[in-house]
Design an enzyme around this catalytic site. Structure first.
Site, mmCIF file in Angstrom:
data_model
loop_
_atom_site.group_PDB
_atom_site.id
_atom_site.type_symbol
_atom_site.label_atom_id
_atom_site.label_comp_id
_atom_site.label_asym_id
_atom_site.label_seq_id
_atom_site.Cartn_x
_atom_site.Cartn_y
_atom_site.Cartn_z
ATOM 1 N N ILE A 115 0.819 -1.218 0.000
ATOM 2 C CA ILE A 115 0.000 0.000 0.000
ATOM 3 C C ILE A 115 0.849 1.263 0.000
ATOM 4 C CG2 ILE A 115 -2.011 -1.060 1.080
ATOM 5 C CD1 ILE A 115 -1.067 -0.010 3.761
ATOM 6 N N LYS B 48 5.270 2.855 -0.618
ATOM 7 C CA LYS B 48 6.701 2.628 -0.744
ATOM 8 C C LYS B 48 7.402 3.970 -0.696
ATOM 9 C CE LYS B 48 8.699 2.001 -4.636
ATOM 10 N NZ LYS B 48 9.174 1.517 -5.950
ATOM 11 N N GLY B 49 8.484 4.015 0.090
ATOM 12 C CA GLY B 49 9.271 5.234 0.187
ATOM 13 C C GLY B 49 10.704 4.985 -0.206
ATOM 14 N N ALA C 241 11.745 2.105 2.749
ATOM 15 C CA ALA C 241 10.860 1.064 3.285
ATOM 16 C C ALA C 241 9.694 0.830 2.341
ATOM 17 C CB ALA C 241 10.354 1.456 4.671
ATOM 18 N N ALA C 242 9.046 -0.312 2.524
ATOM 19 C CA ALA C 242 7.799 -0.628 1.838
ATOM 20 C C ALA C 242 6.753 -0.959 2.898
ATOM 21 C CB ALA C 242 7.982 -1.807 0.881
ATOM 22 N N ASP D 83 11.516 15.746 8.442
ATOM 23 C CA ASP D 83 11.150 15.258 7.107
ATOM 24 C C ASP D 83 9.642 15.391 6.912
ATOM 25 O OD1 ASP D 83 11.523 14.210 4.592
ATOM 26 O OD2 ASP D 83 11.492 12.123 5.239
#
Length: 573
Positions: free
Chosen positions: A149, A151-152, A155-156, A347
């Protein structure tokens, strides 16, 4: 000059001299002492009402009347010594003006005691976690993992459900965004069965250089544990020393409705999850992809599953003016909560804010992704910047000016105490339907922009909200309000308009009376059950739990200044 005019002039002179001299310094000292007393650690202690001035200044408070009497007596003696009648009248009125300060000090003391009593009451009310408590879940095998759902860059995120509490329909589709047919009513939503079957989300960190031991992984990724709950780690794992990115044990923030909560954190072997080969093949270990660069084990975080991010929501929906104001206010409350506990997010962007809806359909925002946060043990929010290798944080586009323009060197320190609040000001443009002025499409850079270059918000945005956004985006952090002061401004604008009527920045008695009425109203609503707008109720409780006289006084001063400016503009037109 008439006698009446002379007396009036003396009264003003007496008040101004002592306010600028005695009261200004005393207020600063009192504010510092109260801040040190009230903001210590994550737990909040019951605060007993105390004198507004510290002991070293109490002499002035108790002797003001005597001083005024001496001045008045001296003025009468001067009558027989000499001097013009006009000067004698001014000197007499000066003494009377000093005597009036005693009443102001008493009002301030009562207002400060009122704020402390209200704060003590609402600080005891704990935020209820959105998920039901569970005692297991420290292994990846304890969960049913659905589709990806999110993704960065590090991380996922996958939808998940607890294996020990299986969903009703394990074959239900993944979380999906759905848009209505009519363009004017486009709103993101989730299929009911999707959230019901997958109420949790698992974030799998990408492990390139942390090694494969649990100790090394926890040390390298410890910033992700800042929003972790008290039972997130197993007791034996909790004993592992967690050295943060900056060489100190990271702080753990307490629960807050506008900050994500990590319910479980554990290390496990990297599995081959749906979409892994297509979405992130390079981060997989060699046993799953011969060309992969990742390690065999990594960190997994279990959280609540939210429908969408703030960016996704704003792409298909436009909140009304009140909802937009409440959304900005929630971000400020979340940032203030982090600052009070010694954490700077560093961030903050619309991709790192999750969103759901309360029972009335009002968006509730939650700050997430703490991988770049500053969470030092001393809570100073100041980072020594003595080398180019020291990280300023993530998202260069939304770095506050004092962060973006810092030059590394001996003794250089970056102060992050107002950096996240600046980012909230930039994100506010997105909330009200405009491009973020600091993204490339608009072209402004936080390093060198001028405040006059900031685009205007739509005229539908409330004037007080526009004022808050302009103040948050001031280049000079010393002229920028803190997240707490900015949040107080929006609280007063939304719910305290009558209290601000005919209000001046020095007299707080009327505002203190309104605070008492507001406290009683919020308590009564709480006793009657979860009725009405839950987001508004949470915001009001947060406001009352963080009352501080000096912060309120500053917020009132900013609001009055903004309204005077608007009136001046209207008159000039």
């Amino acid at each position: 000059m008439s006698v009446k005019h002379a007396i009036s002039r003396g009264l003003e002179l007496g008040r101004s001299v002592f306010q600028l001299g005695l009261l200004k310094s005393a207020g600063r000292v009192a504010a510092k002492l109260r801040a040190d007393r009230l903001r210590v650690g994550p737990s909040v202690r019951t605060v007993q009402p105390q004198a507004f001035l510290p002991s070293r200044y109490r002499y002035y408070r108790t002797s003001l009347k005597g001083l005024a009497a001496q001045l008045q007596s001296a003025s009468f003696r001067r009558r027989f010594i000499g001097g013009s009648p006009r000067n004698r009248a001014v000197f007499l009125a000066f003494g009377l003006g000093v005597g009036l300060i005693e009443q102001q000090l008493e009002d301030d003391r009562k207002s400060a005691a009122t704020c402390q009593e209200i704060q003590a009451v609402f600080s005891k009310r704990k935020f209820q976690t959105p998920l039901k408590p569970f005692t297991s879940g420290y292994k990846l095998e304890d969960y049913i993992i659905g589709n990806q759902i999110g993704k960065g860059s590090n991380a996922a995120v996958y939808e998940a459900a607890a294996q020990f509490a299986p969903p009703k329909d394990a074959d239900s589709p993944a979380v999906q965004m759905r848009e209505d047919e009519e363009e004017s009513q486009r709103t993101p939503s989730l299929t009911c069965c999707s959230l019901r079957n997958f109420p949790m989300a698992i974030k799998m960190m990408w492990n390139f250089g942390a090694g494969s031991s649990s100790e090394a992984i926890l040390k390298s990724m410890s910033q992700e544990l800042v929003p972790a709950g008290p039972l997130a780690l197993k007791k034996e794992t909790e004993q592992v020393t967690l050295d943060g990115h900056f060489g100190v044990v990271p702080r753990r923030v307490s629960a807050h409705p506008n900050v994500i909560r990590v319910y479980r954190a554990f290390t496990a072997d990297v599995p081959l999850l749906p979409g892994a080969q297509e979405e992130y093949p390079d981060v997989l270990p060699a046993r799953l992809n011969p060309e992969g660069l990742g390690n065999n084990r990594t960190l997994f975080l279990v959280m609540k599953n939210y429908p969408c991010t703030l960016r996704q929501y704003l792409e298909v929906s436009a909140p009304n003016r009140k909802q937009g104001s409440l959304m900005v206010l929630q971000l400020l409350e979340g940032v203030d909560h982090l600052c009070r506990q010694g954490v700077a997010h560093r961030d903050l962007k619309s991709d790192n804010v999750l969103l759901e809806f309360d029972s009335d359909g009002c968006p509730r925002l939650v700050i997430t992704d703490f991988g770049c946060c500053l969470a030092q043990s001393d809570s100073s929010l100041q980072l020594p910047f003595n080398s180019v290798w020291v990280s300023r944080g993530g998202n260069a586009s939304l770095m506050a000016p004092e962060v973006a323009t810092a030059v590394p060197g001996s003794g250089v320190v970056i102060d992050y105490s107002k950096a996240d609040a600046w980012a909230v000001g930039a994100i506010s443009y997105e909330i009200f339907g405009q491009q973020n002025p600091f993204y490339r499409k608009v072209g402004l850079e936080s390093r060198n922009y001028q405040e006059k270059q900031l685009p205007r918000l739509p005229s539908s945005v409330p004037a007080d909200v526009q004022l808050v956004v302009r103040l948050l985006l001031r280049r000079n952090p010393s002229k920028r309000p803190s997240a707490r002061v900015a949040a107080n401004m929006l609280h007063l604008s939304l719910w305290g308009r009558r209290a601000l009527a005919n209000q001046d920045s020095a007299g707080m008695k009327k505002l203190a009376d309104w605070l008492l009425c507001q406290s009683a109203l919020v308590l009564l609503k709480g006793c009657s059950g979860p009725r009405g707008n839950r987001v508004e109720a949470e915001l009001q409780r947060s406001f009352l739990a963080n009352l501080d006289l000096e912060d309120l006084r500053t917020a009132v001063g900013f609001l009055l200044y903004g309204r005077e400016q608007r009136q001046a503009c209207v008159l000039s037109v």
